[in-house]
Design an enzyme around this catalytic site. Structure first.
Site, mmCIF file in Angstrom:
data_model
loop_
_atom_site.group_PDB
_atom_site.id
_atom_site.type_symbol
_atom_site.label_atom_id
_atom_site.label_comp_id
_atom_site.label_asym_id
_atom_site.label_seq_id
_atom_site.Cartn_x
_atom_site.Cartn_y
_atom_site.Cartn_z
ATOM 1 N N PRO A 1 0.822 -1.208 -0.053
ATOM 2 C CA PRO A 1 0.016 0.117 -0.007
ATOM 3 C C PRO A 1 0.781 1.156 0.096
ATOM 4 O O PRO A 1 1.674 1.440 0.710
ATOM 5 C CB PRO A 1 -0.829 -0.329 1.330
ATOM 6 C CG PRO A 1 -0.870 -1.487 1.625
ATOM 7 C CD PRO A 1 0.315 -2.162 1.080
ATOM 8 N N GLU A 2 0.636 2.063 -0.998
ATOM 9 C CA GLU A 2 1.527 3.322 -0.881
ATOM 10 C C GLU A 2 0.508 4.595 -0.622
ATOM 11 O O GLU A 2 -0.667 4.388 -0.072
ATOM 12 C CB GLU A 2 1.948 3.566 -2.498
ATOM 13 C CG GLU A 2 2.918 2.541 -3.121
ATOM 14 C CD GLU A 2 4.139 2.574 -2.352
ATOM 15 O OE1 GLU A 2 4.254 3.520 -1.577
ATOM 16 O OE2 GLU A 2 4.765 1.487 -2.666
#
Length: 272
Positions: free
Chosen positions: A2-3
């Site tokens: 997850p960015e």
């Protein structure tokens, strides 16, 4: 992993269900995350109210009343969901934050690279957050900032852009996409790029991240939002993962290179 867009999508998903709610404590099934879950977290949280749900870089910040902040990181494949307290936990559901309305904020972290941290001090000075660069969606990210920080730097501009001390939250996918929009080759030395091109890059970073948030993030393998829905920005990717395909701008063949030990995708004609 997850960015920033995926973390922001998570924040937006859980905020309406948690902000203003009283916490009745925490249930820890597995304390061995990237860093150990603090001992006594249940007692520390009990009776505190969630004043705000914020984000700094890829950390979610639950600011509590009368004080204290819970820092949550999703690691490589973690997720947060609000579910009824009686929902049976899955094998990788490691932490529940108990809400007053009979629901829980549940952290699922299959690889245990995430984190649940506690601080009584201002979170900005926490070791995990201190020294970070500006937020990419804030007015602080400008071409001037990037140009100034890049002077004398010989590393590739893609690696420079992914340095959290320069700007936070620009991961591999979004760095490739922003550089394509700005027309900058990912392997070019950061210190040899002029101010005007950095102006374009700063705008491109914001545009790409805003588009990704609007699309619910990018699901390549593990990520789903707080309601379990996948992110759809993958359908809008111009170059990332498209080696061998035609460039949407000029029709040239998109190429792939390894820069800073990460796969990078670019158009050899559009990006200089």
């Amino acid at each position: 992993m997850p960015e920033l867009p995926e973390v922001e999508v998570t924040r937006l998903g859980i905020q309406p269900h948690t902000e203003g709610r009283l916490l009745e404590g925490a249930r820890i099934r597995e304390p061995r995350l990237r860093w150990p879950v603090p001992e006594g977290l249940h007692e520390r949280l009990r009776g505190r109210r969630i004043r705000a749900v914020e984000r700094r870089a890829k950390y979610l910040l639950l600011r509590l009343e009368p004080g204290g902040t819970l820092l949550i990181h999703l690691g490589m494949s973690g997720s947060l969901r609000v579910v009824p307290a009686e929902t049976p936990p899955a094998p990788h559901d490691h932490v529940d934050l108990l809400l007053e309305d009979g629901r829980v904020l549940r952290l699922r972290d299959p690889r245990r690279f995430g984190a649940v941290l506690w601080t009584e001090e201002a979170p900005e000075i926490h070791p995990r957050l201190a020294g970070l660069g500006p937020e990419p969606l804030s007015p602080a990210l400008t071409g001037t900032h990037l140009h100034r920080r890049s002077r004398g730097r010989k590393l590739a501009v893609k690696s420079f852009l992914m340095d959290p001390q320069v700007v936070v939250g620009v991961g591999n996918i979004y760095a490739s996409e922003a550089l394509f929009r700005a027309g900058i080759h990912p392997g070019r030395e950061a210190g040899r790029i002029g101010r005007e091109r950095y102006d374009r890059l700063a705008r491109a970073v914001a545009e790409v991240l805003e588009a990704a948030i609007a699309a619910g993030g990018t699901t390549l393998r593990d990520f789903t939002s707080s309601d379990g829905a996948p992110g759809y920005f993958r359908q809008q990717l111009a170059v990332y993962g498209h080696a061998g395909a035609a460039c949407p701008g000029c029709g040239a063949t998109i190429e792939k290179a390894v820069i800073g030990q990460r796969s990078s995708f670019f158009c050899p004609k559009c990006q200089r």
